[in-house]
Design a protein around this motif. Structure first.
Motif, PDB file in Angstrom:
ATOM      1  N   GLN A 189       0.838  -1.183   0.000  1.00 22.90           N
ATOM      2  CA  GLN A 189       0.000   0.000   0.000  1.00 22.90           C
ATOM      3  C   GLN A 189       0.874   1.234   0.000  1.00 22.90           C
ATOM      4  OE1 GLN A 189      -3.138  -0.285   3.095  1.00 22.90           O
ATOM      5  NE2 GLN A 189      -4.404  -0.144   1.279  1.00 22.90           N
ATOM      6  N   GLU A 243     -20.672   6.691  -3.500  1.00 21.66           N
ATOM      7  CA  GLU A 243     -20.291   6.607  -4.905  1.00 21.66           C
ATOM      8  C   GLU A 243     -18.918   5.980  -5.068  1.00 21.66           C
ATOM      9  OE1 GLU A 243     -22.682  10.728  -6.040  1.00 21.66           O
ATOM     10  OE2 GLU A 243     -20.704  10.331  -6.871  1.00 21.66           O
ATOM     11  N   GLY A 244     -18.593   5.612  -6.292  1.00 19.72           N
ATOM     12  CA  GLY A 244     -17.275   5.078  -6.581  1.00 19.72           C
ATOM     13  C   GLY A 244     -16.260   6.181  -6.786  1.00 19.72           C
ATOM     14  N   PRO A 245     -14.976   5.841  -6.724  1.00 18.16           N
ATOM     15  CA  PRO A 245     -13.934   6.842  -6.968  1.00 18.16           C
ATOM     16  C   PRO A 245     -14.042   7.427  -8.375  1.00 18.16           C
ATOM     17  CG  PRO A 245     -13.006   4.839  -6.007  1.00 18.16           C
ATOM     18  CD  PRO A 245     -14.407   4.519  -6.406  1.00 18.16           C
ATOM     19  N   PHE A 301      -8.017   9.783  -2.861  1.00 14.60           N
ATOM     20  CA  PHE A 301      -7.111   8.638  -2.911  1.00 14.60           C
ATOM     21  C   PHE A 301      -6.040   8.861  -3.970  1.00 14.60           C
ATOM     22  CE2 PHE A 301      -9.170   5.596  -0.212  1.00 14.60           C
ATOM     23  CZ  PHE A 301     -10.528   5.861  -0.304  1.00 14.60           C
ATOM     24  N   GLN A 334      -2.023  -3.521 -12.231  1.00 16.91           N
ATOM     25  CA  GLN A 334      -2.674  -3.443 -10.937  1.00 16.91           C
ATOM     26  C   GLN A 334      -2.533  -2.065 -10.341  1.00 16.91           C
ATOM     27  OE1 GLN A 334      -1.163  -6.405  -8.328  1.00 16.91           O
ATOM     28  NE2 GLN A 334      -2.618  -5.989  -6.685  1.00 16.91           N
ATOM     29  N   PHE A 352      -3.516   1.434  -4.027  1.00 17.55           N
ATOM     30  CA  PHE A 352      -4.138   2.630  -3.498  1.00 17.55           C
ATOM     31  C   PHE A 352      -3.538   3.060  -2.169  1.00 17.55           C
ATOM     32  CE2 PHE A 352      -7.851   3.812  -5.995  1.00 17.55           C
ATOM     33  CZ  PHE A 352      -7.996   2.717  -6.824  1.00 17.55           C
ATOM     34  N   GLY A 353      -3.537   4.362  -1.939  1.00 17.36           N
ATOM     35  CA  GLY A 353      -3.291   4.883  -0.611  1.00 17.36           C
ATOM     36  C   GLY A 353      -4.535   4.695   0.235  1.00 17.36           C
ATOM     37  N   SER A 354      -4.410   4.967   1.529  1.00 18.64           N
ATOM     38  CA  SER A 354      -5.531   4.736   2.440  1.00 18.64           C
ATOM     39  C   SER A 354      -6.525   5.894   2.460  1.00 18.64           C
ATOM     40  CB  SER A 354      -5.032   4.463   3.858  1.00 18.64           C
ATOM     41  OG  SER A 354      -4.191   5.525   4.276  1.00 18.64           O
ATOM     42  N   TYR A 359     -12.438  -4.651  -6.637  1.00 16.73           N
ATOM     43  CA  TYR A 359     -11.753  -4.173  -5.441  1.00 16.73           C
ATOM     44  C   TYR A 359     -12.711  -4.258  -4.261  1.00 16.73           C
ATOM     45  CZ  TYR A 359      -8.463  -1.964  -8.686  1.00 16.73           C
ATOM     46  OH  TYR A 359      -7.538  -1.714  -9.676  1.00 16.73           O
ATOM     47  N   GLN A 399     -13.177  -2.257  -0.429  1.00 17.29           N
ATOM     48  CA  GLN A 399     -12.748  -1.074   0.319  1.00 17.29           C
ATOM     49  C   GLN A 399     -13.140  -1.238   1.775  1.00 17.29           C
ATOM     50  OE1 GLN A 399     -14.546   2.667  -0.830  1.00 17.29           O
ATOM     51  NE2 GLN A 399     -12.872   3.837   0.037  1.00 17.29           N
ATOM     52  N   GLY A 442      -9.673   2.572   6.517  1.00 16.76           N
ATOM     53  CA  GLY A 442      -8.248   2.647   6.824  1.00 16.76           C
ATOM     54  C   GLY A 442      -7.347   1.856   5.914  1.00 16.76           C
ATOM     55  N   LEU A 443      -7.927   1.108   4.987  1.00 16.08           N
ATOM     56  CA  LEU A 443      -7.113   0.255   4.113  1.00 16.08           C
ATOM     57  C   LEU A 443      -7.171   0.672   2.650  1.00 16.08           C
ATOM     58  CD1 LEU A 443      -7.883  -3.278   5.600  1.00 16.08           C
ATOM     59  CD2 LEU A 443      -5.858  -1.852   5.973  1.00 16.08           C
ATOM     60  N   GLY A 444      -7.948   1.656   2.315  1.00 11.26           N
ATOM     61  CA  GLY A 444      -8.082   2.041   0.921  1.00 11.26           C
ATOM     62  C   GLY A 444      -8.775   0.945   0.132  1.00 11.26           C
ATOM     63  N   LEU A 445      -8.455   0.847  -1.139  1.00 13.10           N
ATOM     64  CA  LEU A 445      -9.037  -0.175  -2.011  1.00 13.10           C
ATOM     65  C   LEU A 445      -7.992  -1.242  -2.293  1.00 13.10           C
ATOM     66  CD1 LEU A 445     -10.501   2.698  -2.941  1.00 13.10           C
ATOM     67  CD2 LEU A 445     -11.508   1.180  -4.621  1.00 13.10           C
ATOM     68  N   ARG A 446      -8.394  -2.498  -2.197  1.00 15.27           N
ATOM     69  CA  ARG A 446      -7.483  -3.612  -2.461  1.00 15.27           C
ATOM     70  C   ARG A 446      -8.076  -4.479  -3.568  1.00 15.27           C
ATOM     71  NH1 ARG A 446      -6.946  -6.430   3.158  1.00 15.27           N
ATOM     72  NH2 ARG A 446      -9.146  -5.824   3.223  1.00 15.27           N
ATOM     73  N   GLN A 447      -7.216  -4.882  -4.485  1.00 16.35           N
ATOM     74  CA  GLN A 447      -7.702  -5.623  -5.641  1.00 16.35           C
ATOM     75  C   GLN A 447      -7.954  -7.088  -5.297  1.00 16.35           C
ATOM     76  OE1 GLN A 447      -5.067  -6.286  -9.104  1.00 16.35           O
ATOM     77  NE2 GLN A 447      -6.630  -5.272 -10.330  1.00 16.35           N
ATOM     78  N   GLY A 474      -5.721 -10.920  -7.610  1.00 17.21           N
ATOM     79  CA  GLY A 474      -5.137  -9.681  -7.139  1.00 17.21           C
ATOM     80  C   GLY A 474      -4.498  -9.882  -5.781  1.00 17.21           C
ATOM     81  N   ASP A 475      -4.625  -8.896  -4.913  1.00 19.74           N
ATOM     82  CA  ASP A 475      -3.982  -8.970  -3.600  1.00 19.74           C
ATOM     83  C   ASP A 475      -4.761  -9.804  -2.586  1.00 19.74           C
ATOM     84  OD1 ASP A 475      -2.950  -5.525  -3.905  1.00 19.74           O
ATOM     85  OD2 ASP A 475      -1.811  -7.364  -4.283  1.00 19.74           O
ATOM     86  N   LEU A 511     -17.287  -2.900   1.221  1.00 19.25           N
ATOM     87  CA  LEU A 511     -17.788  -2.145   0.076  1.00 19.25           C
ATOM     88  C   LEU A 511     -16.976  -2.585  -1.140  1.00 19.25           C
ATOM     89  CD1 LEU A 511     -19.560   0.118  -1.063  1.00 19.25           C
ATOM     90  CD2 LEU A 511     -17.822   1.750  -0.314  1.00 19.25           C
ATOM     91  N   PHE A 570     -16.077  -2.584  -5.321  1.00 23.75           N
ATOM     92  CA  PHE A 570     -16.106  -1.777  -6.534  1.00 23.75           C
ATOM     93  C   PHE A 570     -15.590  -2.582  -7.715  1.00 23.75           C
ATOM     94  CE2 PHE A 570     -17.336   2.311  -5.071  1.00 23.75           C
ATOM     95  CZ  PHE A 570     -16.883   2.403  -3.772  1.00 23.75           C
ATOM     96  N   PHE A 628     -14.568   3.494 -12.328  1.00 26.24           N
ATOM     97  CA  PHE A 628     -15.206   2.705 -11.277  1.00 26.24           C
ATOM     98  C   PHE A 628     -16.725   2.770 -11.318  1.00 26.24           C
ATOM     99  CE2 PHE A 628     -11.760   1.322  -8.502  1.00 26.24           C
ATOM    100  CZ  PHE A 628     -10.704   2.051  -9.010  1.00 26.24           C
ATOM    101  N   GLY A 629     -17.360   1.679 -10.894  1.00 25.31           N
ATOM    102  CA  GLY A 629     -18.783   1.674 -10.645  1.00 25.31           C
ATOM    103  C   GLY A 629     -19.100   2.380  -9.334  1.00 25.31           C
ATOM    104  N   ASP A 630     -20.372   2.425  -8.969  1.00 24.83           N
ATOM    105  CA  ASP A 630     -20.801   3.145  -7.774  1.00 24.83           C
ATOM    106  C   ASP A 630     -20.723   2.314  -6.500  1.00 24.83           C
ATOM    107  OD1 ASP A 630     -23.321   5.159  -9.435  1.00 24.83           O
ATOM    108  OD2 ASP A 630     -21.220   5.568  -8.978  1.00 24.83           O
TER     109      ASP A 630
END
Lengths: 112, 115
Positions: free
Chosen positions: A3, A41-43, A88, A99, A102-104, B35, B37, B40-45, B58-59, B88, B90, B106-108
């Motif tokens: 991360q 919403e999404g990013p 983000f 890939q 992302f940051g937090s 992904y 979400q 505190g961890l952001g988005l992870r694939q 992914g991760d 959550l 995405f 990204f989707g919603d």
């Protein structure tokens, strides 16, 4: 998976102030991206940076791709209430996986 | 309008009951990805797909499956959901090949709660 280190985690600012946030990584990225996420919403992509040293603006937003390829910053000038949200950073390596890392996130609150 | 569409947007279910979250894009993108979400961890694939019938981990792939039978669709399958998959989610897509440096859209999001 790795991360990115994004700071600050949260910010409370007065309307009209400028804002700065940044991301750092121990690894090199080929692309740096900045997204904004509103509640429910999404990013949404704000700025994409493709070259080391690149400085790009989008309205009141300015972002830079660090020379070392391991960092990026985002500035918002003259903040307004609709700037509220989570910002983000994301690094991307070109290649088969593409890939995103992302940051937090930075939670921005703009006070009237 | 170019978009990534996820369904459902919200789902509350119970441990062990199989579920599928659908994702569809109308931009003819080759690359699609899921992904999760968490605070505190952001988005992870979770998984990604470079094209039809091509998927890879992914991760954080444990507990998830995906399929890519058509270019526009990339469903996420939880065969036996557990509470630690409450999150959550995405879906995202982007072009590949010549335009492989284009950012992902990204989707919603889909908010899943596993009780």
């Amino acid at each position: 998976g790795q991360q990115l280190n994004q700071s600050p985690q949260s910010m409370f600012i007065q309307e009209g102030e400028d804002v700065s946030m940044n991301c750092t990584s121990s690894s090199i990225f080929n692309t740096w991206l900045w997204y904004k996420q509103d509640p429910g919403e999404g990013p949404v992509l704000l700025i994409a940076l493709y070259k080391a040293g690149e400085l790009t603006s989008n309205g009141r937003l300015t972002a830079q791709f660090g020379i070392t390829r391991k960092d990026s910053f985002l500035n918002i000038s003259a903040s307004i209430p609709s700037d509220v949200g989570i910002y983000f950073c994301a690094g991307q390596r070109t290649g088969s996986a593409r890939q995103l890392t992302f940051g937090s996130g930075t939670q921005l609150t703009v006070l009237p | 309008e170019a978009q990534v569409t996820q369904n459902p947007r919200y789902l509350i279910t119970v441990t062990g009951k199989k579920l599928t979250v659908t994702c569809s894009q109308n931009m003819n993108h080759e690359y699609m990805s899921w992904y999760r979400q968490d605070p505190g961890l952001g988005l992870r694939q979770i998984y990604y797909s470079m094209n039809v019938e091509v998927t890879d981990k992914g991760d954080v792939p444990e507990g998830y499956k995906v399929s890519r039978k058509e270019k526009r669709n990339f469903p996420l399958i939880l065969e036996s959901p557990s509470p630690n998959q409450t999150s959550l989610y995405f879906c995202a897509s982007s072009p590949a090949g010549t335009y492989s440096n284009q950012p992902q859209h990204f989707g919603d999001g889909t908010r899943l709660s596993i009780l």
